[in-house]
Design an enzyme around this catalytic site. Structure first.
Site, mmCIF file in Angstrom:
data_model
loop_
_atom_site.group_PDB
_atom_site.id
_atom_site.type_symbol
_atom_site.label_atom_id
_atom_site.label_comp_id
_atom_site.label_asym_id
_atom_site.label_seq_id
_atom_site.Cartn_x
_atom_site.Cartn_y
_atom_site.Cartn_z
ATOM 1 N N TYR A 1 0.831 -1.196 0.000
ATOM 2 C CA TYR A 1 0.000 0.000 0.000
ATOM 3 C C TYR A 1 0.866 1.246 0.000
ATOM 4 C CZ TYR A 1 0.795 0.973 5.003
ATOM 5 O OH TYR A 1 1.363 1.295 6.212
ATOM 6 N N LYS B 1 6.466 -2.077 2.100
ATOM 7 C CA LYS B 1 5.262 -1.482 2.703
ATOM 8 C C LYS B 1 4.068 -2.414 2.492
ATOM 9 C CE LYS B 1 3.123 3.113 3.090
ATOM 10 N NZ LYS B 1 3.185 3.291 4.529
ATOM 11 N N GLU C 1 11.514 2.767 14.743
ATOM 12 C CA GLU C 1 10.624 3.810 14.217
ATOM 13 C C GLU C 1 9.317 3.777 14.986
ATOM 14 O OE1 GLU C 1 9.651 2.920 10.088
ATOM 15 O OE2 GLU C 1 9.616 0.777 10.514
HETATM 16 N N1 PLP Z 1 7.443 3.944 9.117
HETATM 17 C C1 PLP Z 1 6.328 3.191 9.103
HETATM 18 C C2 PLP Z 1 6.330 1.889 9.837
HETATM 19 C C3 PLP Z 1 5.182 3.626 8.417
HETATM 20 O O1 PLP Z 1 4.085 2.856 8.400
HETATM 21 C C4 PLP Z 1 5.223 4.870 7.741
HETATM 22 C C5 PLP Z 1 4.061 5.361 6.994
HETATM 23 O O2 PLP Z 1 3.044 4.739 6.923
HETATM 24 C C6 PLP Z 1 6.399 5.625 7.794
HETATM 25 C C7 PLP Z 1 7.504 5.123 8.477
HETATM 26 C C8 PLP Z 1 6.504 6.962 7.103
HETATM 27 O O3 PLP Z 1 6.532 6.818 5.726
HETATM 28 P P1 PLP Z 1 6.046 8.001 4.758
HETATM 29 O O4 PLP Z 1 6.822 9.211 5.173
HETATM 30 O O5 PLP Z 1 6.397 7.533 3.420
HETATM 31 O O6 PLP Z 1 4.574 8.159 5.000
#
Ligand code: PLP
Length: 287
Positions: free
Chosen positions: A33, A151, A183
């Site tokens: 996604y 993702k 994270e």
């Molecule tokens: N880390 C995780 C686990 C996430 O699910 C997301 C976004 O959904 C991010 C980091 C940040 O990613 P982005 O800046 O591309 O939204």
């Protein structure tokens, strides 16, 4: 007004949008996604999301069923039909419906991917009240699989992490693996010490955030030093500031970790400034 949803080439009222019970996204979480934000009815940071989508699909041996240009056209049509000024577009691509449940991947020649996209209206996305108070986070063990750089839609543990935070009266959880922060449940994590912004380096243990890439680029332009390395919860608690980034929150100050105030316990100047720069620059570049 019911939302219009995109399903495999068709724009349908949400009540008529259907995916098979045999779809591998439903049975196996066999899908990827992207979440792309929208400001002023335009796509934010879109090229990065398109590139990461292609990478996620390739890592899972899935053919890319829709090119970046065509996908942008779908996104823009959804924004138009649903009259989104500020909000998000959710896109999911799964390995489709092979007609039966099996652990073996179906032949992509006979089982096309399922492509679904919909919008979510968030009128105060740029002016989010949470950004004024900041997130309070708890730390929890990172029990996710070892390829969170892809993702995928396997979001049960991050969702449980969000609920653990809620139960503790907080806003989010930061994951800890082997003693250091990886994270947040759905965002990348940072600390600030003086002029330095510290965040974990990209690997298979964090998602390669699209917002992260842009924020680090703007931070470098604004003369901050970037240190890509792991940090502990104790180091974060003793930092001047902390923050998280994601498409859904842009730059979000983090003011407390496990009950300990970070810095002044209020959104710090670096996080606030980076949020302003990100929104301003992205609005300018939106397409
Ligand atoms: N880390 C995780 C686990 C996430 O699910 C997301 C976004 O959904 C991010 C980091 C940040 O990613 P982005 O800046 O591309 O939204």
């Amino acid at each position: 007004m019911p939302r219009t949803v995109y399903v495999n080439g068709e724009y349908l009222p949400e009540g008529e949008a259907r995916v098979s019970v045999f779809d591998r996204g439903f049975l196996m979480a066999d899908g990827v996604y992207e979440v792309t934000s929208v400001l002023d009815g335009r796509l934010i940071d879109y090229p990065g999301h398109a590139v990461r989508l292609a990478r996620s699909l390739a890592e899972l041996d899935m053919a890319n069923p829709i090119g970046a240009e065509e996908l942008a056209a779908v996104f823009r049509e959804l924004v138009r039909l649903n009259r989104i000024d500020q909000g998000m577009i959710y896109l999911q691509i799964t390995r489709g419906n092979p007609g039966d449940r099996s652990f073996v991947f179906p032949d992509p020649e006979t089982t096309p991917c399922t492509v679904v996209a919909f919008t979510q209206n968030v009128p105060d996305l740029a002016d989010a009240p949470a950004a004024k108070t900041g997130f309070r986070v708890i730390s929890i063990p990172d029990l996710r699989w070892d390829r969170v750089d892809i993702k995928t839609t396997q979001l049960l543990y991050p969702s449980m992490g969000k609920m653990m935070a809620r139960k503790a009266g907080c806003d989010d959880s930061w994951f800890v693996r082997d003693g250091t922060v990886t994270e947040g449940t759905s965002n990348n994590a940072y600390i600030v010490k003086g002029n330095r912004i510290i965040t974990r380096a990209l690997g298979t243990d964090v998602l390669h955030g699209i917002t992260r890439a842009s924020v680090l680029r703007f931070a470098t332009e604004a003369q901050f030093e970037i240190e890509e390395r792991p940090f502990t919860v104790a180091e974060a608690q003793g930092a001047d500031e902390a923050f998280s980034t994601a498409a859904s929150i842009f730059v979000m100050p983090v003011v407390e970790i496990d009950g300990v105030a970070v810095g002044s316990g209020k959104p710090g100047p670096v996080a606030v400034r980076l949020r302003e720069i990100y929104i301003e620059e992205m609005r300018r570049a939106a397409a």
